[in-house]
Write a protein that holds these residues in place. Structure first.
Motif, PDB file in Angstrom:
ATOM      1  N   SER A 134     -14.647  10.008   3.516  1.00 27.67           N
ATOM      2  CA  SER A 134     -14.152   9.350   2.307  1.00 27.67           C
ATOM      3  C   SER A 134     -15.285   8.808   1.460  1.00 27.67           C
ATOM      4  O   SER A 134     -16.370   8.513   1.959  1.00 27.67           O
ATOM      5  CB  SER A 134     -13.199   8.202   2.665  1.00 27.67           C
ATOM      6  OG  SER A 134     -13.923   7.141   3.277  1.00 27.67           O
ATOM      7  N   GLY A 193     -10.302  10.730  -0.262  1.00 26.85           N
ATOM      8  CA  GLY A 193     -10.419  10.934   1.172  1.00 26.85           C
ATOM      9  C   GLY A 193     -10.152  12.358   1.615  1.00 26.85           C
ATOM     10  O   GLY A 193      -9.283  13.037   1.056  1.00 26.85           O
ATOM     11  N   ARG A 196      -8.428  10.512   7.327  1.00 24.73           N
ATOM     12  CA  ARG A 196      -7.248   9.662   7.173  1.00 24.73           C
ATOM     13  C   ARG A 196      -7.533   8.163   7.123  1.00 24.73           C
ATOM     14  O   ARG A 196      -6.695   7.400   6.663  1.00 24.73           O
ATOM     15  CB  ARG A 196      -6.267   9.940   8.324  1.00 24.73           C
ATOM     16  CG  ARG A 196      -5.642  11.318   8.251  1.00 24.73           C
ATOM     17  CD  ARG A 196      -4.589  11.505   9.314  1.00 24.73           C
ATOM     18  NE  ARG A 196      -3.934  12.797   9.184  1.00 24.73           N
ATOM     19  CZ  ARG A 196      -2.973  13.234   9.998  1.00 24.73           C
ATOM     20  NH1 ARG A 196      -2.568  12.476  11.007  1.00 24.73           N
ATOM     21  NH2 ARG A 196      -2.423  14.417   9.802  1.00 24.73           N
ATOM     22  N   GLN A 197      -8.687   7.736   7.607  1.00 22.04           N
ATOM     23  CA  GLN A 197      -8.908   6.292   7.687  1.00 22.04           C
ATOM     24  C   GLN A 197     -10.370   5.959   7.439  1.00 22.04           C
ATOM     25  O   GLN A 197     -11.241   6.820   7.494  1.00 22.04           O
ATOM     26  CB  GLN A 197      -8.487   5.759   9.053  1.00 22.04           C
ATOM     27  CG  GLN A 197      -9.303   6.302  10.229  1.00 22.04           C
ATOM     28  CD  GLN A 197      -8.817   5.782  11.565  1.00 22.04           C
ATOM     29  OE1 GLN A 197      -7.643   5.930  11.906  1.00 22.04           O
ATOM     30  NE2 GLN A 197      -9.712   5.174  12.324  1.00 22.04           N
ATOM     31  N   PHE A 205      -5.464   6.799   4.069  1.00 20.42           N
ATOM     32  CA  PHE A 205      -5.047   8.138   3.632  1.00 20.42           C
ATOM     33  C   PHE A 205      -4.151   8.765   4.714  1.00 20.42           C
ATOM     34  O   PHE A 205      -4.527   9.751   5.340  1.00 20.42           O
ATOM     35  CB  PHE A 205      -6.258   9.042   3.402  1.00 20.42           C
ATOM     36  CG  PHE A 205      -7.283   8.500   2.451  1.00 20.42           C
ATOM     37  CD1 PHE A 205      -7.056   8.493   1.087  1.00 20.42           C
ATOM     38  CD2 PHE A 205      -8.484   8.001   2.925  1.00 20.42           C
ATOM     39  CE1 PHE A 205      -8.017   8.002   0.200  1.00 20.42           C
ATOM     40  CE2 PHE A 205      -9.452   7.521   2.058  1.00 20.42           C
ATOM     41  CZ  PHE A 205      -9.217   7.513   0.689  1.00 20.42           C
ATOM     42  N   ALA A 208      -3.522  12.594   4.566  1.00 21.44           N
ATOM     43  CA  ALA A 208      -4.657  13.489   4.327  1.00 21.44           C
ATOM     44  C   ALA A 208      -4.792  14.506   5.455  1.00 21.44           C
ATOM     45  O   ALA A 208      -4.515  14.207   6.623  1.00 21.44           O
ATOM     46  CB  ALA A 208      -5.943  12.683   4.200  1.00 21.44           C
ATOM     47  N   ASP A 216      -7.387  13.420  -1.078  1.00 25.83           N
ATOM     48  CA  ASP A 216      -6.391  12.426  -1.453  1.00 25.83           C
ATOM     49  C   ASP A 216      -7.052  11.312  -2.255  1.00 25.83           C
ATOM     50  O   ASP A 216      -8.114  10.816  -1.882  1.00 25.83           O
ATOM     51  CB  ASP A 216      -5.733  11.831  -0.210  1.00 25.83           C
ATOM     52  CG  ASP A 216      -4.771  12.800   0.456  1.00 25.83           C
ATOM     53  OD1 ASP A 216      -5.035  14.013   0.402  1.00 25.83           O
ATOM     54  OD2 ASP A 216      -3.773  12.349   1.034  1.00 25.83           O
ATOM     55  N   ILE A 218      -6.584   7.426  -3.649  1.00 28.25           N
ATOM     56  CA  ILE A 218      -5.792   6.192  -3.578  1.00 28.25           C
ATOM     57  C   ILE A 218      -6.391   5.185  -4.545  1.00 28.25           C
ATOM     58  O   ILE A 218      -7.612   5.015  -4.613  1.00 28.25           O
ATOM     59  CB  ILE A 218      -5.719   5.595  -2.160  1.00 28.25           C
ATOM     60  CG1 ILE A 218      -4.798   4.369  -2.181  1.00 28.25           C
ATOM     61  CG2 ILE A 218      -7.100   5.254  -1.618  1.00 28.25           C
ATOM     62  CD1 ILE A 218      -4.382   3.871  -0.828  1.00 28.25           C
ATOM     63  N   ILE A 248      -1.092   7.289  -5.322  1.00 29.90           N
ATOM     64  CA  ILE A 248      -1.534   8.238  -4.300  1.00 29.90           C
ATOM     65  C   ILE A 248      -1.350   9.647  -4.849  1.00 29.90           C
ATOM     66  O   ILE A 248      -0.251  10.007  -5.270  1.00 29.90           O
ATOM     67  CB  ILE A 248      -0.730   8.088  -3.000  1.00 29.90           C
ATOM     68  CG1 ILE A 248      -0.726   6.626  -2.531  1.00 29.90           C
ATOM     69  CG2 ILE A 248      -1.293   8.990  -1.907  1.00 29.90           C
ATOM     70  CD1 ILE A 248       0.245   6.355  -1.416  1.00 29.90           C
ATOM     71  N   LYS A 250      -2.732  13.943  -4.459  1.00 28.82           N
ATOM     72  CA  LYS A 250      -3.546  15.002  -3.875  1.00 28.82           C
ATOM     73  C   LYS A 250      -4.112  15.845  -5.016  1.00 28.82           C
ATOM     74  O   LYS A 250      -3.385  16.242  -5.914  1.00 28.82           O
ATOM     75  CB  LYS A 250      -2.721  15.891  -2.938  1.00 28.82           C
ATOM     76  CG  LYS A 250      -2.456  15.272  -1.574  1.00 28.82           C
ATOM     77  CD  LYS A 250      -1.778  16.270  -0.648  1.00 28.82           C
ATOM     78  CE  LYS A 250      -1.573  15.672   0.735  1.00 28.82           C
ATOM     79  NZ  LYS A 250      -2.847  15.467   1.451  1.00 28.82           N
TER      80      LYS A 250
END
Length: 294
Positions: A134, A193, A196-197, A205, A208, A216, A218, A248, A250
């Motif tokens: 990210s 991202g 995911r984190q 995310f 993701a 993604d 945010i 959010i 994509k």
């Protein structure tokens, strides 16, 4: 050849045993390997650049955390002949957890020694900087600055810094451009991202995917300080859709423009001054070792 890049500073006591366990995995699999020890910032990037520019087939196995992985992906040269694997050995291990990699060092090493890599994506900025997990600006940067300035260790240091940031951070104004749209926000955070984190477990995310050809976005707009703690609890649990004033999306490309003359961004927890976030996804170029079920 398999090149294991490991931070020499993490090899005291249990760390050396873990490295020996990893070496034993490659020996049992009959895979030739070489261990490359990093001792200062930039070593991992230089090692990756060296071994992946020789014109030979190779695998780079990162025995480290998000920071070491970040260096390696930025040193990678030959994406056709070379592959990447991760043996989680850091504090946060955000990319590993988001990608479903086992945090056990032996199991992670076995995936690399015995498995087959799969194509995944990564993010690249216009400047050439790459990110496998990210890139963001806002309160995430403030948390990292407080984390690095503090003396706490382990995942608890992120939580302590987060609490402090929630109390003191002021929202920033920025413009976001994506898919032909241009929006102005006064927000807490703006990030893209692939994983995911971030931040030691904040599932920012949750939807993701590292191999879907998209990144993604945010954007968390202004939230009154009294409501911020509850909002961040939802973010940490992956319930982004339950937070008000959150965008959010994509997309394949996005640009964040800060109205501040001086600003800082983060990529995998590494801080960069005044580097614009003009990002796009590089789809399916990186061959990466993942569990078969992922």
């Amino acid at each position: 050849m398999f090149y294991i890049i490991v931070n020499a500073l993490h090899l005291r006591r249990k760390g050396m045993k873990k490295l020996n366990d990893v070496k034993a995995v490659f020996e049992r699999a009959g895979k030739p390997y070489e261990v490359l020890f990093t001792r200062k910032k930039g070593d991992a990037k230089n090692f990756a650049q060296d071994v992946t520019s020789r014109g030979e087939e190779c695998t780079v196995a990162v025995m480290g955390g998000d920071g070491t992985l970040h260096e390696v992906i930025n040193g990678f040269k030959d994406f056709d002949k070379c592959r990447l694997g991760l043996i989680p050995f850091g504090t946060g291990n955000d990319f590993a957890e988001g990608a479903g990699l086992p945090l056990n060092h032996v199991k992670a090493a076995e995936i690399i020694a015995n498995g087959t890599p799969r194509p995944i994506d990564f993010i690249e900025l216009e400047s050439g900087l790459r990110s496998i997990n990210s890139v963001g600006m806002g309160i995430d940067v403030d948390v990292l600055k407080r984390t690095y300035a503090g003396k706490s260790r382990g995942k608890g240091k992120y939580l302590k810094a987060l609490i402090s940031s929630l109390i003191h951070f002021e929202s920033k104004k920025f413009t976001v451009k994506y898919d032909g749209k241009e929006e102005t926000h006064l927000g807490l955070i703006a990030a893209v991202g692939n994983g995911r984190q971030f931040g030691g477990g904040i599932k920012i995310f949750p939807d993701a995917k590292i191999d879907d050809g998209y990144m993604d976005i945010i954007i968390v707009d202004y939230i009154s300080k009294i409501k911020i703690p509850a909002a961040f609890i939802k973010l940490m649990r992956g319930k982004v859709d339950k937070v008000k004033k959150v965008t959010i999306v994509k997309t394949k490309a996005a640009e964040f423009v800060s109205e501040d003359a001086e600003f800082t961004i983060q990529a995998e927890g590494e801080l960069y001054e005044n580097l614009p976030i003009n990002a796009h996804i590089v789809a399916g170029q990186l061959k990466f070792y993942l569990p078969e079920s992922k």
